[in-house]
Design a protein around this motif. Structure first.
Motif, mmCIF file in Angstrom:
data_model
loop_
_atom_site.group_PDB
_atom_site.id
_atom_site.type_symbol
_atom_site.label_atom_id
_atom_site.label_comp_id
_atom_site.label_asym_id
_atom_site.label_seq_id
_atom_site.Cartn_x
_atom_site.Cartn_y
_atom_site.Cartn_z
ATOM 1 N N LEU A 268 0.826 -1.205 0.000
ATOM 2 C CA LEU A 268 0.000 0.000 0.000
ATOM 3 C C LEU A 268 0.864 1.260 0.000
ATOM 4 N N GLY A 269 2.020 1.186 0.660
ATOM 5 C CA GLY A 269 2.936 2.318 0.650
ATOM 6 C C GLY A 269 3.507 2.574 -0.735
ATOM 7 N N GLN A 270 3.820 1.499 -1.454
ATOM 8 C CA GLN A 270 4.345 1.656 -2.811
ATOM 9 C C GLN A 270 3.312 2.312 -3.731
ATOM 10 N N GLY A 271 2.028 2.062 -3.457
ATOM 11 C CA GLY A 271 0.980 2.663 -4.262
ATOM 12 C C GLY A 271 0.577 4.056 -3.822
ATOM 13 N N GLY A 272 1.131 4.521 -2.689
ATOM 14 C CA GLY A 272 0.819 5.849 -2.189
ATOM 15 C C GLY A 272 -0.445 5.916 -1.352
ATOM 16 N N TYR A 273 -1.039 4.774 -1.052
ATOM 17 C CA TYR A 273 -2.265 4.766 -0.247
ATOM 18 C C TYR A 273 -1.943 4.944 1.237
ATOM 19 N N MET A 274 -0.807 4.414 1.667
ATOM 20 C CA MET A 274 -0.278 4.633 3.002
ATOM 21 C C MET A 274 1.017 5.417 2.883
ATOM 22 N N LEU A 275 1.285 6.267 3.855
ATOM 23 C CA LEU A 275 2.469 7.120 3.837
ATOM 24 C C LEU A 275 3.308 6.881 5.081
ATOM 25 N N ARG A 276 4.585 7.222 4.983
ATOM 26 C CA ARG A 276 5.475 7.223 6.149
ATOM 27 C C ARG A 276 6.428 8.388 6.003
ATOM 28 N N ILE A 277 6.900 8.891 7.128
ATOM 29 C CA ILE A 277 7.763 10.066 7.069
ATOM 30 C C ILE A 277 9.123 9.700 6.494
ATOM 31 N N ASP A 278 9.715 8.619 6.981
ATOM 32 C CA ASP A 278 11.046 8.203 6.538
ATOM 33 C C ASP A 278 10.920 6.933 5.708
ATOM 34 N N GLU A 279 11.176 7.042 4.427
ATOM 35 C CA GLU A 279 11.032 5.905 3.525
ATOM 36 C C GLU A 279 12.044 4.796 3.811
ATOM 37 N N SER A 280 13.105 5.102 4.550
ATOM 38 C CA SER A 280 14.144 4.114 4.803
ATOM 39 C C SER A 280 13.897 3.289 6.063
ATOM 40 N N VAL A 281 12.863 3.631 6.818
ATOM 41 C CA VAL A 281 12.593 2.956 8.092
ATOM 42 C C VAL A 281 11.278 2.193 8.007
ATOM 43 N N LYS A 282 11.279 0.955 8.477
ATOM 44 C CA LYS A 282 10.067 0.138 8.486
ATOM 45 C C LYS A 282 9.177 0.554 9.662
ATOM 46 N N PRO A 283 7.984 1.068 9.419
ATOM 47 C CA PRO A 283 7.086 1.442 10.521
ATOM 48 C C PRO A 283 6.573 0.210 11.270
ATOM 49 N N GLU A 284 6.532 0.331 12.579
ATOM 50 C CA GLU A 284 6.001 -0.742 13.427
ATOM 51 C C GLU A 284 4.638 -0.390 14.011
ATOM 52 N N MET A 285 4.150 0.808 13.728
ATOM 53 C CA MET A 285 2.947 1.318 14.380
ATOM 54 C C MET A 285 1.942 1.759 13.325
ATOM 55 N N PHE A 286 0.658 1.567 13.643
ATOM 56 C CA PHE A 286 -0.415 2.117 12.819
ATOM 57 C C PHE A 286 -1.605 2.411 13.722
ATOM 58 N N HIS A 287 -1.913 3.697 13.902
ATOM 59 C CA HIS A 287 -2.991 4.132 14.786
ATOM 60 C C HIS A 287 -4.110 4.831 14.025
ATOM 61 N N TYR A 288 -4.254 4.526 12.742
ATOM 62 C CA TYR A 288 -5.310 5.105 11.906
ATOM 63 C C TYR A 288 -5.152 6.611 11.710
ATOM 64 N N ALA A 289 -3.982 7.146 12.004
ATOM 65 C CA ALA A 289 -3.762 8.581 11.797
ATOM 66 C C ALA A 289 -3.773 8.887 10.309
ATOM 67 N N THR A 290 -4.314 10.055 9.973
ATOM 68 C CA THR A 290 -4.434 10.483 8.584
ATOM 69 C C THR A 290 -3.618 11.747 8.374
ATOM 70 N N ILE A 291 -2.927 11.815 7.236
ATOM 71 C CA ILE A 291 -2.049 12.949 6.986
ATOM 72 C C ILE A 291 -2.008 13.215 5.479
ATOM 73 N N SER A 292 -1.679 14.439 5.124
ATOM 74 C CA SER A 292 -1.584 14.776 3.701
ATOM 75 C C SER A 292 -0.141 14.643 3.231
ATOM 76 N N GLU A 293 0.026 14.527 1.932
ATOM 77 C CA GLU A 293 1.367 14.469 1.368
ATOM 78 C C GLU A 293 2.111 15.778 1.617
ATOM 79 N N GLY A 294 1.389 16.888 1.686
ATOM 80 C CA GLY A 294 2.015 18.173 1.990
ATOM 81 C C GLY A 294 2.582 18.211 3.395
ATOM 82 N N GLU A 295 1.857 17.655 4.358
ATOM 83 C CA GLU A 295 2.360 17.605 5.736
ATOM 84 C C GLU A 295 3.576 16.681 5.833
#
Length: 483
Positions: A268-295
């Motif tokens: 989903l991250g590769q498709g842009g549906y999910m985002l992460r701040i640092d592309e080099s780090v594997k996220p371990e958390m998901f709390h349903y937070a929503t954010i824009s690409e601008g943020e």
């Protein structure tokens, strides 16, 4: 002889309780409701939130069913340009105050007792609450049910106690203090340390950057990185409908392909549906937070990121971790963003919503908590017994990792499947403002909108994705129980 009597005693006046009461009043025109809450105003944790907090989801489907919220004009500048505006905390609080003052209380069917602590309800149906300031206790006969709207146990920085020690003299603040820094004149921090990795920490970072603080003057203590929902795919209305359905199909396709929830999020991250701040780090958390690409673009300018686990102690210019210390400038202001909006270690303990003379409000479609509460009220009125009510509205778990996310997604699909087969619920959802797609689909169908054609891909995606989602959910169950 008791002091008061009511049909439904509602514990808490947060968004969930208010959404339940709003629908209950519409669906059962003869019922009487009494609301007891410890805050001075309706709105629950919104009364305690930091001043620049904003709603994650579009206001178009937040609040209560009977009263619209927000406008339909997209932002024309800033990091959310092109997307629908996010209501500020002040706007949310004003909305709930207006709901109470202009709808609930004038109805003559709602009694509201702010600044009061619920003391419990006995087997005889007699409850009690105590006013916090004068300390007077009031008894109340509950003719039908007590409704617990406090399941989420929402925590915000202003009411949270940090789980690390703070040495005397350490410059320390919560996010709500930041807008008042101007009052200090020239005595301003030379550096800012954001402690925490959730959406509050991200909000604090964006606020500092937009206030003009240079990114090199900000450090972030990030014990875990998080996956974030791309706000583009959660917008209301026909204009964004194609993207909303595209996202749902993408999630089902990813579930069919992935071996783990982590792998599903990578897809989903590769498709842009999910985002992460640092592309080099594997996220371990998901709390349903929503954010824009601008943020996200703004937050990526902060490169002073400390990943040494959780802080155990802070002092002027120093932070202690399990594996040693980290130094920052002596005049650095530590900003505590470690409060968890929903304490997952508590909220994961689910049971049925309908429990005889008690209703415990829980999500039946995560993370849409106000839709869940409103639908629960509808079910309370229109279905006959607890077994039938619980069968059609099974609580969906609030999970906090990518690997456990499939549990909530599967519960949503299973519940939605039941609702689609029930004529009463289907008709209600088609008119429900709180359902992100219900009213949109109804309007598009009435208009013969050709953009509905995107729905043709949904049923095949369910057929492909459901077995994979079930497999991922089974694998996730133990991990969810262990948290």
């Amino acid at each position: 002889m008791t002091d008061l009597a009511t049909d439904y005693l509602i514990i808490g006046a947060g968004a969930v309780s208010l959404a339940f009461v709003d629908t209950l009043l519409d669906e059962d025109p003869d019922c009487h409701v009494t609301i007891v809450d410890m805050h001075a105003k309706p709105g629950g944790h919104w009364n305690d939130a930091y001043g620049f907090v904003a709603l994650h989801q579009p206001s178009a489907f937040y609040g209560v069913n009977s009263m619209g919220f927000g406008d339909d004009v997209p932002e024309v500048h800033g990091p959310n340009k092109g997307l629908f505006p996010l209501a500020s905390g002040l706007q949310v609080s004003a909305y709930f105050a207006q709901l109470m003052d202009r709808r609930f209380l004038p109805s003559g069917r709602v009694d509201y007792h702010p600044l009061c602590e619920y003391m419990g309800t006995g087997a005889d149906g007699v409850g009690a609450f105590k006013s916090i300031l004068p300390g007077k206790t009031t008894s109340i006969t509950v003719r039908r049910k007590t409704v617990d709207g406090t399941f989420y146990k929402t925590s915000v920085p202003a009411t949270h106690t940090p789980q690390y020690t703070i040495a005397d003299g350490t410059p320390f603040a919560v996010p709500g203090d930041l807008p008042n820094l101007w009052m200090r004149g020239d005595d301003l921090p030379g550096h800012y340390v954001i402690v925490g990795a959730g959406k509050t920490a991200m909000d604090a970072g964006v606020w500092l950057l937009q206030a003009g603080v240079s990114p090199d003057k900000i450090s972030c203590v990030r014990p875990r990185d998080s996956w974030l929902i791309n706000r583009t795919y959660s917008q209301p209305g026909p204009e964004f409908f194609g993207r909303v359905v595209e996202n749902q199909i993408a999630q089902l396709n990813a579930a069919a392909e992935a071996e783990t929830g982590d792998a599903m999020f990578e897809i989903l991250g590769q498709g842009g549906y999910m985002l992460r701040i640092d592309e080099s780090v594997k996220p371990e958390m998901f709390h349903y937070a929503t954010i824009s690409e601008g943020e996200i673009a703004l937050l990526r300018t902060i490169t002073n990121v400390i990943r040494r686990g959780r802080v155990s102690a802070i002092a002027p210019g120093r932070m202690r971790f399990a594996d040693g210390e980290e130094t920052v400038p002596n005049d650095a202001l530590f900003i505590d963003c470690t409060a968890s909006a929903v304490p997952f270690s508590e909220s994961r303990v689910h049971g049925p919503q309908f429990r005889g003379d008690t209703i415990v409000l829980q999500p039946v479609h995560v993370p849409l908590v106000t839709l869940s509460a409103a639908l629960t009220a509808f079910i309370e009125v229109h279905f006959d017994d607890d077994a039938a009510k619980n069968a059609i509205a099974m609580p969906a778990p609030l999970t906090d990792t990518p690997n456990t996310y499939p549990l909530g997604m599967l519960a949503n699909l299973m519940n939605r499947g039941k609702w689609s087969k029930d004529p009463l619920i289907s008709a209600w959802l088609a008119k429900a403002r709180l359902d992100p797609t219900g009213t949109t689909v109804a309007k598009m169908m009435a208009d013969g909108d050709p953009r509905l054609a995107v729905m043709a891909g949904f049923a095949p995606a369910v057929e492909r994705g459901l077995p994979g989602l079930q497999r991922l959910a089974i694998a996730a169950q133990q991990g969810h129980r262990d948290r």
